[in-house]
Design an enzyme around this catalytic site. Structure first.
Site, mmCIF file in Angstrom:
data_model
loop_
_atom_site.group_PDB
_atom_site.id
_atom_site.type_symbol
_atom_site.label_atom_id
_atom_site.label_comp_id
_atom_site.label_asym_id
_atom_site.label_seq_id
_atom_site.Cartn_x
_atom_site.Cartn_y
_atom_site.Cartn_z
ATOM 1 N N GLU A 156 1.665 -4.999 1.246
ATOM 2 C CA GLU A 156 0.868 -3.854 1.009
ATOM 3 C C GLU A 156 -0.556 -3.999 1.290
ATOM 4 O OE1 GLU A 156 3.349 -1.861 -2.785
ATOM 5 O OE2 GLU A 156 1.824 -3.111 -3.245
ATOM 6 N N SER A 213 7.315 4.444 -6.976
ATOM 7 C CA SER A 213 7.863 5.643 -7.791
ATOM 8 C C SER A 213 6.907 6.790 -7.078
ATOM 9 C CB SER A 213 8.161 5.897 -8.984
ATOM 10 O OG SER A 213 7.176 5.562 -9.844
ATOM 11 N N THR A 214 5.777 6.570 -7.153
ATOM 12 C CA THR A 214 4.727 7.564 -6.875
ATOM 13 C C THR A 214 4.521 7.788 -5.418
ATOM 14 O OG1 THR A 214 3.488 7.065 -8.820
ATOM 15 C CG2 THR A 214 2.423 8.562 -7.330
ATOM 16 N N THR A 258 5.032 0.919 -1.564
ATOM 17 C CA THR A 258 6.280 1.100 -2.321
ATOM 18 C C THR A 258 5.990 1.509 -3.801
ATOM 19 O OG1 THR A 258 6.714 -0.926 -1.104
ATOM 20 C CG2 THR A 258 7.804 -0.741 -3.183
ATOM 21 N N LYS A 260 -2.729 4.793 -15.234
ATOM 22 C CA LYS A 260 -2.972 3.822 -14.714
ATOM 23 C C LYS A 260 -4.551 3.621 -14.374
ATOM 24 C CE LYS A 260 1.362 3.156 -13.563
ATOM 25 N NZ LYS A 260 1.959 3.479 -12.332
ATOM 26 N N ARG A 275 3.477 -4.851 -8.879
ATOM 27 C CA ARG A 275 4.651 -4.746 -10.020
ATOM 28 C C ARG A 275 6.050 -4.752 -9.234
ATOM 29 N NH1 ARG A 275 3.632 -0.622 -14.591
ATOM 30 N NH2 ARG A 275 1.838 -2.195 -15.046
ATOM 31 N N ALA A 322 -0.550 2.112 -7.484
ATOM 32 C CA ALA A 322 -1.415 0.808 -8.110
ATOM 33 C C ALA A 322 -0.877 0.729 -9.628
ATOM 34 C CB ALA A 322 -2.756 1.077 -7.896
ATOM 35 N N ASP A 323 -0.916 -0.308 -10.153
ATOM 36 C CA ASP A 323 -0.776 -0.624 -11.494
ATOM 37 C C ASP A 323 -1.946 -0.275 -12.470
ATOM 38 O OD1 ASP A 323 1.795 -1.572 -10.741
ATOM 39 O OD2 ASP A 323 1.144 -3.528 -10.360
#
Length: 220
Positions: A106, A30-31, A28, A124, A99, A86-87
């Site tokens: 996940e 945007s990337t 999940t 990141k 996030r 990943a954050d």
């Protein structure tokens, strides 16, 4: 390379690792959605045949838009590859995720995959984990969980909705708390310690799958 281009670069490179006939975990964010965009192109233009396992309702809807056929973990409990974002990610490939409040699914999907590919931009990359740790908590137990998190040095704050009053509710129907720690010196130990608290469903530290993790940094 700006952030959007870096995300696209990482996502497309991950999607090009997918081979015909694979079962693919779809994360999940945007990337990852750039990876899904590329997978959709390969399905349409090259006849790529895959099945995807989505980690959130949002991902499932995006997969439909891109023409990616979906399946489930019950039908395919072992995945060939999982692609996710990943954050924060350290050089040791430990990371904080969540996030988007999808870290429970996940982590299940990542743990079921033979290969875990994480796509990020340079922002990141960190030398050590420092972000607040997302924690999915059973609503019935949140009061006692909060006290136990404080007892191990955490500062848990309920995540509240935007354009909605009240708490964020995960796709699984649970609360999400963001818990800051003064310093994360042993990510594996903290991941286990949080998950040992009754009422915690899962937390966003991913520190136990580094051996099968590949990190793709956009633009690098």
């Amino acid at each position: 390379m700006d952030v959007t281009e870096a995300k696209k670069d990482a996502g497309y490179r991950a999607a090009d690792m997918v081979e015909d006939g694979m079962i693919v975990g779809l994360g999940t964010g945007s990337t990852v959605f750039f990876a899904m965009e590329r997978l959709g192109q390969r399905i349409k233009n090259d006849g790529l045949k895959i099945l995807g396992v989505p980690t959130s309702n949002q991902t499932a809807m995006r997969a439909e838009e891109y023409g990616i056929p979906l399946t489930s973990l019950s039908l395919h409990p072992v995945l060939d590859i999982a692609i996710d974002g990943a954050d924060q990610v350290t050089p040791e490939k430990t990371m904080i995720k969540g996030r988007g409040a999808a870290h429970l699914r996940e982590k299940i999907v990542a743990s079921s995959a033979k290969k875990f590919v994480v796509v990020i931009d340079t922002a990141k990359e960190v030398t050590e984990l420092s972000a607040a740790v997302p924690i999915e908590i059973l609503p019935f137990a949140y009061g006692s969980v909060v006290e136990k998190l404080k007892a191990i040095g955490g500062d848990p704050i309920m995540r509240n909705g935007v354009k909605k009053d009240g708490p964020v509710i995960s796709d699984n129907g649970n609360y999400v708390f963001d818990c800051a720690f003064k310093k994360i010196t042993d990510a594996q130990a903290l991941e286990s310690k949080i998950n040992e608290i009754p009422g915690v469903l899962e937390n966003g530290i991913f520190a136990k799958m580094t051996d099968k993790t590949i990190v793709i940094v956009g633009g690098k």
